[in-house]
Scaffold this motif. Sequence first.
Motif, short mmCIF file in Angstrom:
data_model
loop_
_atom_site.label_atom_id
_atom_site.label_comp_id
_atom_site.label_asym_id
_atom_site.label_seq_id
_atom_site.Cartn_x
_atom_site.Cartn_y
_atom_site.Cartn_z
N GLY A 1 46.46 39.76 48.27
CA GLY A 1 46.53 38.20 47.83
C GLY A 1 47.03 38.06 46.56
O GLY A 1 46.20 38.15 45.65
N HIS A 2 48.21 37.75 46.09
CA HIS A 2 48.74 37.53 44.81
C HIS A 2 49.07 36.33 44.59
O HIS A 2 50.10 35.59 45.05
N ARG B 1 33.69 36.98 44.91
CA ARG B 1 33.76 38.38 44.40
C ARG B 1 32.71 38.89 43.50
O ARG B 1 32.11 37.90 42.88
N ASP C 1 42.77 42.35 42.48
CA ASP C 1 42.61 40.83 41.99
C ASP C 1 42.92 40.81 40.40
O ASP C 1 42.05 39.97 39.86
MG MG Z 1 44.47 39.44 45.04
#
Ligand code: MG
Length: 423
Positions: free
Chosen positions: A40-41, A302, A13
């Motif tokens: 997950g971009h 996160r 991330d």
């Molecule tokens: Mg990501």
Amino acid sequence: MKIDVLLGLQWGDEGKGKVVDVLTPHYDVVARFQGGPNAGHTLEFEGQKYVLRSIPSGIFQGDKVNIIGNGVVLDPALFKAEAEALEASGHPLKERLHISKKAHLILPTHRLLDAAYEAAKGDAKVGTTGKGIGPTYTDKISRNGIRVGDILHDFDKKYAQAKARHEQILKSLNFEYDLTEAEKAWFEGIEYLKQFHLVDSEHEVNRLLAEGKSVLCEGAQGTMLDIDFGSYPFVTSSNTVCAGACTGLGVAPNKIGDVYGIFKAYCTRVGAGPFPTELFDETGKTIRDLGHEYGAVTGRERRCGWIDLVALKYAVMVDGVTRLIMMKSDVLDGFDTIKACVAYRVNGEEIDYFPFDIAEGVEPVYVELPGWKTDMTRMTSEDEFPEEFNAYLTFLEEQLGVPIKIVSVGPDREQTIVRYTEE
Ligand code: MG
Ligand code: GDP
Ligand code: IMO
């Protein structure tokens, strides 16, 4: 031509999707080489936000070829949903996206196994993304996997055999499930996949290189999640390091050109596992709020902490990084001082190298630097950088021994500053 590789240097991330999109105009081809829909971009431009999971982040910039390499694991149902959403938003990709026949398929039962193994681990669970990544790579390595190319021949038999094997394991773990919906969506995904160019990506990439085309490889996850060099066992199941680009695409090591290493001005981690510089106080919460540090795929919070230069130096070493990219500088805009971990204290002894195990008894040793207390989000050139910000960059470059060539000051494509300082 050589291929350039862009890799996350932390626990994922870092902002890989954003930077791949920004760099794509300089390349002819963008390729993913490992991971799968655990990624997950996020990309933002023209007021729109997109999150890509299996599709390379070069898909939005003109007519570039995008390749899903052999090292990737693909879930046909998730792939179909992702590709159809892109097509619906005006980004056709069938002609531009090529998929390796050697990429392995994530079966619905792989996802169930991921959940069952995590449940069986109890408190020791990895906190996976639940996408079936580990079980799919396990089948690949144990020579039981099914590959994209298999959908063209004798597929039903291969699927039935794999499913039966998985169901036996699920039964032994007393894991209850209903496959009906997932299996239906999965087989629709298989039919959908057949509409794409299914290729031998190793031949394709090497041919393109021989023709003088430039290739950018897009890493997923980060070096600290690498199966060999990450914080094992709290890692993903692929080689996220630079060498993964060779095995995940079929290019020789002497074809690797620049290695872009990307990191946040601080550090985050999602899922379980050791994180020496994690902050459990208000500062950690402030970073999470300002940085919107919630998973792009799972929405999970996160964990946040200060930058860890011991781990970053290690990542720079194993990846052979030639250029650094610092992300999310703007998140630290309001801080009076900023800390950077330069060593670990282990059993009373100070070490500056990344040890075998960071799980227990590792205490960060910090230096403190003055904050820049400036809104970085509107900056357009390095000439505008405040003195304290330049001092932070110089400090990191000295510690890591590699120049920082790009600085990101916001999520939008435009909020990206290239530095032209001498190397
Ligand atoms: Mg990501
Ligand atoms: P990836 O998996 O490495 O592509 O990164 P993610 O997309 O999972 O997470 C990065 C997040 O930070 C996304 O929400 C981005 O939109 C955002 N982002 C990227 N660069 C910047 C930046 O320089 N500043 C801020 N504030 N956000 C950023
Ligand atoms: P991107 O590409 C952050 C983490 C999971 C878990 C561990 C194993 O967006 O940076 P897995 O599902 O791979 O078996 O989970 O790895 N993880 C990520 N963390 N960013 C990612 O991808 C990740 N992909 C996996 O949270 O701790």
